[in-house]
Design an enzyme around this catalytic site. Sequence first.
Site, mmCIF file in Angstrom:
data_model
loop_
_atom_site.group_PDB
_atom_site.id
_atom_site.type_symbol
_atom_site.label_atom_id
_atom_site.label_comp_id
_atom_site.label_asym_id
_atom_site.label_seq_id
_atom_site.Cartn_x
_atom_site.Cartn_y
_atom_site.Cartn_z
ATOM 1 N N LEU B 45 -3.428 -10.070 -4.336
ATOM 2 C CA LEU B 45 -4.636 -10.401 -3.181
ATOM 3 C C LEU B 45 -4.715 -11.992 -2.857
ATOM 4 C CD1 LEU B 45 -7.479 -8.195 -4.255
ATOM 5 C CD2 LEU B 45 -6.045 -7.869 -2.110
ATOM 6 N N SER B 286 -12.214 4.264 -12.855
ATOM 7 C CA SER B 286 -13.168 3.243 -12.206
ATOM 8 C C SER B 286 -14.256 3.215 -12.824
ATOM 9 C CB SER B 286 -13.233 3.653 -10.723
ATOM 10 O OG SER B 286 -14.290 2.798 -10.183
ATOM 11 N N ARG B 332 -19.248 -4.469 -18.492
ATOM 12 C CA ARG B 332 -18.445 -3.906 -19.158
ATOM 13 C C ARG B 332 -18.125 -4.259 -20.337
ATOM 14 N NH1 ARG B 332 -13.822 -5.057 -14.319
ATOM 15 N NH2 ARG B 332 -14.632 -3.346 -13.137
ATOM 16 N N HIS B 403 -8.102 -5.061 -19.841
ATOM 17 C CA HIS B 403 -7.890 -4.659 -18.428
ATOM 18 C C HIS B 403 -7.697 -5.888 -17.604
ATOM 19 C CE1 HIS B 403 -9.215 -3.301 -14.335
ATOM 20 N NE2 HIS B 403 -10.331 -4.260 -14.510
ATOM 21 N N GLU B 427 -6.653 -14.096 -10.227
ATOM 22 C CA GLU B 427 -6.691 -13.911 -11.969
ATOM 23 C C GLU B 427 -6.107 -14.998 -12.656
ATOM 24 O OE1 GLU B 427 -5.620 -9.991 -13.289
ATOM 25 O OE2 GLU B 427 -6.389 -10.272 -15.207
#
Lengths: 225, 643, 249
Positions: B45, B286, B332, B403, B427
């Site tokens: 991305l 997800s 999370r 992740h 990232e």
Amino acid sequence: MSIGTTLKSSIGAKALMAVTGIILVLFVIGHMLGNLQVYLGADALNAYAAKLQSLGPLLWVIRLVLLGTFLAHIIAAIRVVKLNRAARPVAYHQQKDQATTFAARTMWVSGVLILLFAIYHVLHLTVGVVDPAGTYGALDSEGRHDVYGMVIAGFQHWPTTAIYTVAMVVLCLHVSHGASSMLQTLGLRRPGNASGFDKVGPALAIFLLIGNLSMPLSILAGLVG
Amino acid sequence: MAFQLDSKVPEGPLKEKWTNHRFNMKLVNPANKRKFKVLVVGSGLAGASAAASLAELGYHVECFCFQDSPRRAHSIAAQGGINAAKNYPNDGDSVWRLFYDTVKGGDYRAREANVYRLAEVANNIIDQCVAQGVPFAREYGGMLDNRSFGGAQVSRTFYARGQTGQQLLLGAYQALERQIGKGTVRMHVRSEMLDVVKKDGRAVGIISRDLVTGEMKRFSGDAVLLCTGGYGNVFYLSTNAMGSNVTAAYRAYKRGAGFANPCYTQIHPTCIPVSSEHQSKLTLMSESLRNDGRVWVPKQKDDQRAPNDIPEDERDYYLERRYPSFGNLVPRDVASRAAKERCDAGYGVGATGYAVFLDFAAAIERVGEDVIRARYGNLFQMYEKITGENPYKVPMRIYPASHYTMGGLWVDYNLMTTVPGLFALGEANFSDHGANRLGASALMQGLSDGYFVAPYTVGSYLAEEVPLDGSGAVATDDPAFDQVEQEVQGRIDRLLSVGGKKSVESFHKRLGQIVWDQCGMGRSREGLEQALRDIPKLREEFWKEVFVPGSAGEFNPEVEKAGRVADFLEFAEVLCEDALAREESCGGHFREEHQTPEGEALRDDEHFAHAAVWEYKGDDVRPELSKEQLTFENVKLTTRSYK
Amino acid sequence: MKLTLHVWRQAGPQDRGRMEMLQVDGITSDMSFLEMLDKANEDLIHDGKEPVAFDHDCREGICGTCSMVIDGVAHGPQEGTTTCQLHMRAFKDGDSIHIEPFRSRAFPVIKDLVVDRGSFDRIIAAGGYVSVNTGSAQDANNLPVRKKDADMAMDAAACIGCGACVASCPNGSAMLFVAAKMGHLAHLPQGQAERKERALSMVAQMDAEGFGACSNHYECEAVCPKEIPATFIGSMNREFLKSSLCPDS
């Protein structure tokens, strides 16, 4: 952009096959319906034949159009087959079909056989070069070509009927894939109608098979004539 | 000497910083743009959007990816969605709230100004993606649909079924391919960047290896953008793609780029548990599943009954119990730790005892199986393919897995690393998520950096620092390139000449086990010190006993893997050093010594409200720590509470 | 379980290649197909031999990298499944498994099971996009899209570009791939402006790459891991014929 762009492309080649295919299928249907008059007796069939003959130059126009269509169909087929062969230069050691049919897989074989049959058919009943029964050119009581007599005598000869039977099976195999396929190629097949359209080819093939085979087989069996 | 970390955050009120900064930045005039060349490494991305946007502006762009096509970058695997404060549902969302949620979700360890900018441009991202034809989910009226996600009490997540990452990446990929077709971007696929070339302190190019022929290639550019993703595969088992690696970022670190907060790794709570030792990767389900799924374990230890045979009152819905206000939608890190706590205490389920149930029975009863199928059909199908169990009938079994990595190369407000001319996007940088990333924010950050930040800030760097007359350009036959290429080649030759008996994979597995055990969801001084003793030993063994088949001058995936694992073997130490130095618990970093009596994370804002930036000081030398103090002028630091 | 693999080995593009037999033992039913190959490769490396090269990356069925024909079927026996999502519970002890690369003129073999699918990228570069520069978009909700159209677009956009359609097609045709992208954009208002040019340029590129022509076997639809229906090919045919015959209407 023009028709040239269309024809040069792979989709165009397929579209040409589809459009010519439609004409040929319509011809095959019309041809069969005309011939089915054999069940109405000698007078009906011979009158129909005489009427076709009386079209004169128009008959030749129709014949040329048909011939051109047939040639275009063949040329498009040769192009597509060549293209498709070249697209996979190294074959698989193992390949399992998931969806395709025997008819689809053998289109070019059935196509070549239909071409051979078409030549034979013209030589047999149109030109009379192949005439095992020796009835070509005879006239009926009204002085017309005795097509009825020729057909009856022809199909009482079992090898001839055998050839026609095989040819009709091959033709119908070709049509069973081709007639559904052309709907997809011309972009008419959609999610809503796909399953219905996929039955058009097989249904048409069965219709043609019954109609076309009923004549030689019933003549050979002595039910007609 | 330690880094002089200048975050270059613009002056002025938070809301006006980016606007003012854009005005104050220098521009390159259109005719001059074509005089500059930008190297973009990575095509996810961040990379694809940056490469396409820079090329649209007129720069020459060369883009690199190790995959066989830019469309395959791992951004494609993101399932759930992308956040933006459009407030279409009229539920009280705003840019400020998205900013606030993200800072809070990140446990107050992110730079305020960066996060605010992220929240600000998020709306533009949605507009841009819709214009590209990204098929976001729609309501019957034709308007965009939103759903809720962990860590937020508003519905602000845009999604395209369970394939949001794929659709956003394809949008960026198509924009990139459009430029490739125009000839403004030269794409190099199956091409892996192995080092950064610097001259006079500036990044001036890269060395890459053509993965098909094995050939070393040199590329010079006026700026280098690393959009190379995270380092989650340091754990061996993770939800990252097999090829995801730290090499580009780590090589940059060894050339002088500071590495910030490597200990901030995100362990995602809803993954399919490990089933056997042959497992090569883990699969994420997800987070959106937690909207309708209820997480529970049996109240009784080692309960061997089938889940559907356990009566309601013998089930412990531990997230709803511990966090009544957020329930199953806690962030999370909180959800992951809670699962670990239950399993460590002996309440885990499944063959290994390291799994908890994610149950849809209540939701199916409430809205019907068809609605659940429409929402999560592809995820349920995926689960069934992998486990052979039908989640419509039996609760899913899930367990946390590595992740995403919030840590990354340190960058200033302009996304530039400590090496001038070397930028890090997505990232690969550390900037926006602090110590924990909220769901549906990774896609947002990658695209924000690529579409809306780098095109301005890279231009400003070029205008200010690179002379227009071309005198700054460094030819690829410059000695700077010779030297780096030699080093890269030498390293590959060394890997091939070890001639041991053990596979690269076996070392990666062992490294992963060490890092997962000592630097995973729970960390302690003792464990980290153990890891810092074990990792160098393993590295030594690697360089003595690894076997890399084939040669360097051919297509050889083992050579690629060997280089990546060699870097992980070094990088893991930096990761553990950082975890050891951070004597607090925050976000994804949980130090067992620092917790409340109820087992919640205990932050130490007085001593650790900083970004820890590590500087390479030589092989087998402890890296040096510098700190960027984080100042919070707009949000008040509180203890995160999801109760 | 113990398996016999017949794997295609080809040192490079110039090599003729051949099938090679491998034995692999210690396979469990919960392993994925690629983990089985990992195991076979570990054994080869242990014996000092060169492992089988194959493409793979995400291993969760979305990146489209994995590409092999397993027992004569692209991506193997399970419907709607990529190779990486295929698990060994689909096989049994003692099975022989044939593994070949995706074969097509437009997908030249690089090594063993690895092929070059750059032709797909070039087809997208020819027109598989909406020409909108960054920063020029209006508010996303200014452009309502009928849910039905958005869903259709998404059905097509689900394509992962793996190339199984080409591999399985008796004609080596790429029409399902091309039709999926064209169908995705044609169903959205954003895709209308360039609709005709897109149809023409993508088909021209597809032909230039040397893919075959569709003759409606529908093998592509049967093996597509994302189950994209072949009706999109019908729509593409219509798009192309309309665009080439009536470019100005």
